[in-house]
Design a protein around this motif. Structure first.
Motif, PDB file in Angstrom:
ATOM      1  N   GLU A 167      -5.192   5.217  -4.522  1.00  0.00           N
ATOM      2  CA  GLU A 167      -4.456   4.662  -5.663  1.00  0.00           C
ATOM      3  C   GLU A 167      -5.406   4.217  -6.768  1.00  0.00           C
ATOM      4  O   GLU A 167      -5.147   4.435  -7.959  1.00  0.00           O
ATOM      5  CB  GLU A 167      -3.582   3.501  -5.197  1.00  0.00           C
ATOM      6  N   LEU A 168      -6.510   3.589  -6.394  1.00  0.00           N
ATOM      7  CA  LEU A 168      -7.496   3.175  -7.392  1.00  0.00           C
ATOM      8  C   LEU A 168      -8.099   4.373  -8.113  1.00  0.00           C
ATOM      9  O   LEU A 168      -8.391   4.305  -9.318  1.00  0.00           O
ATOM     10  CB  LEU A 168      -8.601   2.355  -6.714  1.00  0.00           C
ATOM     11  N   TYR A 194       0.822  -1.209   0.000  1.00  0.00           N
ATOM     12  CA  TYR A 194       0.000   0.000   0.000  1.00  0.00           C
ATOM     13  C   TYR A 194       0.857   1.261   0.000  1.00  0.00           C
ATOM     14  O   TYR A 194       1.866   1.345   0.709  1.00  0.00           O
ATOM     15  CB  TYR A 194      -0.911   0.025   1.225  1.00  0.00           C
ATOM     16  N   ASP A 237      -3.210  -5.317  -4.223  1.00  0.00           N
ATOM     17  CA  ASP A 237      -3.664  -4.595  -3.033  1.00  0.00           C
ATOM     18  C   ASP A 237      -3.442  -3.103  -3.255  1.00  0.00           C
ATOM     19  O   ASP A 237      -2.294  -2.640  -3.357  1.00  0.00           O
ATOM     20  CB  ASP A 237      -2.877  -5.059  -1.798  1.00  0.00           C
ATOM     21  N   LEU A 238      -4.531  -2.337  -3.312  1.00  0.00           N
ATOM     22  CA  LEU A 238      -4.466  -0.916  -3.613  1.00  0.00           C
ATOM     23  C   LEU A 238      -5.406  -0.149  -2.686  1.00  0.00           C
ATOM     24  O   LEU A 238      -6.473  -0.647  -2.333  1.00  0.00           O
ATOM     25  CB  LEU A 238      -4.877  -0.649  -5.067  1.00  0.00           C
ATOM     26  N   THR A 239      -5.012   1.055  -2.308  1.00  0.00           N
ATOM     27  CA  THR A 239      -5.903   1.916  -1.536  1.00  0.00           C
ATOM     28  C   THR A 239      -6.907   2.574  -2.475  1.00  0.00           C
ATOM     29  O   THR A 239      -6.737   2.576  -3.707  1.00  0.00           O
ATOM     30  CB  THR A 239      -5.114   3.020  -0.815  1.00  0.00           C
ATOM     31  N   THR A 251      -5.338  -8.494 -10.208  1.00  0.00           N
ATOM     32  CA  THR A 251      -5.555  -7.398  -9.282  1.00  0.00           C
ATOM     33  C   THR A 251      -4.298  -7.156  -8.458  1.00  0.00           C
ATOM     34  O   THR A 251      -3.264  -7.786  -8.679  1.00  0.00           O
ATOM     35  CB  THR A 251      -6.772  -7.692  -8.374  1.00  0.00           C
ATOM     36  N   ARG A 280      -8.056   2.571   4.636  1.00  0.00           N
ATOM     37  CA  ARG A 280      -7.485   2.632   3.297  1.00  0.00           C
ATOM     38  C   ARG A 280      -8.583   2.664   2.237  1.00  0.00           C
ATOM     39  O   ARG A 280      -8.342   3.086   1.114  1.00  0.00           O
ATOM     40  CB  ARG A 280      -6.621   1.406   3.010  1.00  0.00           C
ATOM     41  N   PHE A 308       2.370   2.568  -4.911  1.00  0.00           N
ATOM     42  CA  PHE A 308       1.948   2.953  -6.261  1.00  0.00           C
ATOM     43  C   PHE A 308       1.623   4.442  -6.317  1.00  0.00           C
ATOM     44  O   PHE A 308       1.811   5.093  -7.345  1.00  0.00           O
ATOM     45  CB  PHE A 308       0.743   2.124  -6.674  1.00  0.00           C
ATOM     46  N   GLU A 309       1.143   4.976  -5.218  1.00  0.00           N
ATOM     47  CA  GLU A 309       0.786   6.390  -5.155  1.00  0.00           C
ATOM     48  C   GLU A 309       2.013   7.279  -5.321  1.00  0.00           C
ATOM     49  O   GLU A 309       1.965   8.326  -5.967  1.00  0.00           O
ATOM     50  CB  GLU A 309       0.098   6.677  -3.820  1.00  0.00           C
ATOM     51  N   LEU A 351       2.716   1.856 -11.354  1.00  0.00           N
ATOM     52  CA  LEU A 351       1.394   1.638 -11.946  1.00  0.00           C
ATOM     53  C   LEU A 351       1.522   1.234 -13.414  1.00  0.00           C
ATOM     54  O   LEU A 351       0.768   0.387 -13.898  1.00  0.00           O
ATOM     55  CB  LEU A 351       0.543   2.898 -11.813  1.00  0.00           C
TER      56      LEU A 351
END
Length: 282
Positions: A127-128, A90, A122-124, A120, A192, A93-94, A100
């Motif tokens: 981020e999504l 988590y 694990d993303l917040t 898929t 998250r 990627f941000e 990404l």
């Protein structure tokens, strides 16, 4: 009727470890050859039992390469239903959108190898939302959204407060006010995800347990854990229409613990008897 295979090596045949922080890697006492044989056995047995398999590719995203996708998706094409890239990375990627772009490339490559598989990570929600706005192809490829429903509870287990938080997170309802006495762990768990149900994608809760989480989880009696687990299932499926699956997850029964002679994934012990819910890892 589904099982998650949790945190594999970055490529088939590598030494397995279960830490996302590379500097704190913990190599388990098992050979790479034995691990891959046992993993093949697990996948084959799960498929024979009619289970749908959700498979983690690696643990740390930054160690994944094209060979990770070719190796794992190519190995289990047509057998594993869905894959996720790494575990609980988590925020990474941000802060680096090149990750990404790499995630998008991995999903495209996976789809080319197995067009029927789902992919898929694990993303917040933040981020999504970045992906939805700036990486439309990746947003289309991500299916499902996955969450971890960890929540610090006390010895009483899943009381109304944490259960209402869990429902609100996955249903689009207003998040209840956080109680002052609850630890800041909430900021890294359920907090998250508020807003994910507004993205219109199916949701899988891939980690949650009847004992919940934190130092008091082990003090919740087995009978209470079983009751709480049933309550979680009924409440989520009733109130959260986008949630398709809920995976029970507990940490005394990972595959690589076979080396200690104590594990058997799922709900059945080595002697064939049902295991307690507090000892299952699904």
């Amino acid at each position: 009727d589904c099982i998650r295979i949790h945190m594999t090596p970055p490529v088939p045949g590598a030494i397995c470890y279960d830490r996302w922080n590379i500097s704190d890697r913990r190599v388990v006492p098992i050979t790479a050859g034995k691990y891959i044989r046992m993993l093949d056995f697990e996948v084959t047995l799960a498929k024979e039992k009619g289970l749908r398999i959700h498979f983690d590719i690696g643990s740390t995203f930054d160690e994944l390469t094209e060979q990770s996708v070719l190796g794992w998706v190519g190995r289990y094409k047509g057998v594993v239903e869905s894959y996720q890239f790494a575990n609980e990375n988590y925020g990474r990627f941000e802060v680096d959108r090149l990750r990404l772009k790499r995630l998008e490339q991995f999903c495209i490559m996976g789809k080319e190898i197995d067009p029927h598989a789902r992919f898929t990570a694990d993303l917040t929600f933040k981020e999504l939302n970045i992906i939805r706005k700036d990486f439309p192809r990746l947003f289309q490829l991500i299916n499902p959204i996955v969450t971890h429903g960890w929540f610090y509870t006390d010895h009483r287990g899943w009381t109304d407060d944490p259960l209402n938080q869990l429902i609100a997170t996955h249903s689009g309802k207003t998040m209840p006010q956080r109680k002052e006495l609850l630890p800041n762990f909430l900021d890294d768990s359920l907090y998250r995800y508020p807003g994910i149900s507004n993205l219109g994608k199916p949701i899988w809760i891939t980690e949650i347990a009847g004992a919940s989480y934190g130092p008091f989880g082990g003090f919740v009696p087995d009978s209470q854990q079983a009751s709480d687990w049933q309550r979680i299932i009924e409440s989520i499926y009733k109130s959260c229409p986008l949630v398709e699956r809920i995976y029970h997850c507990w940490f005394s029964d990972k595959l690589h613990y076979f080396e200690y002679g104590r594990a058997s994934f799922g709900v059945i012990a080595p002697d064939g008897k049902p295991k307690k819910i507090s000892e299952t890892f699904l």
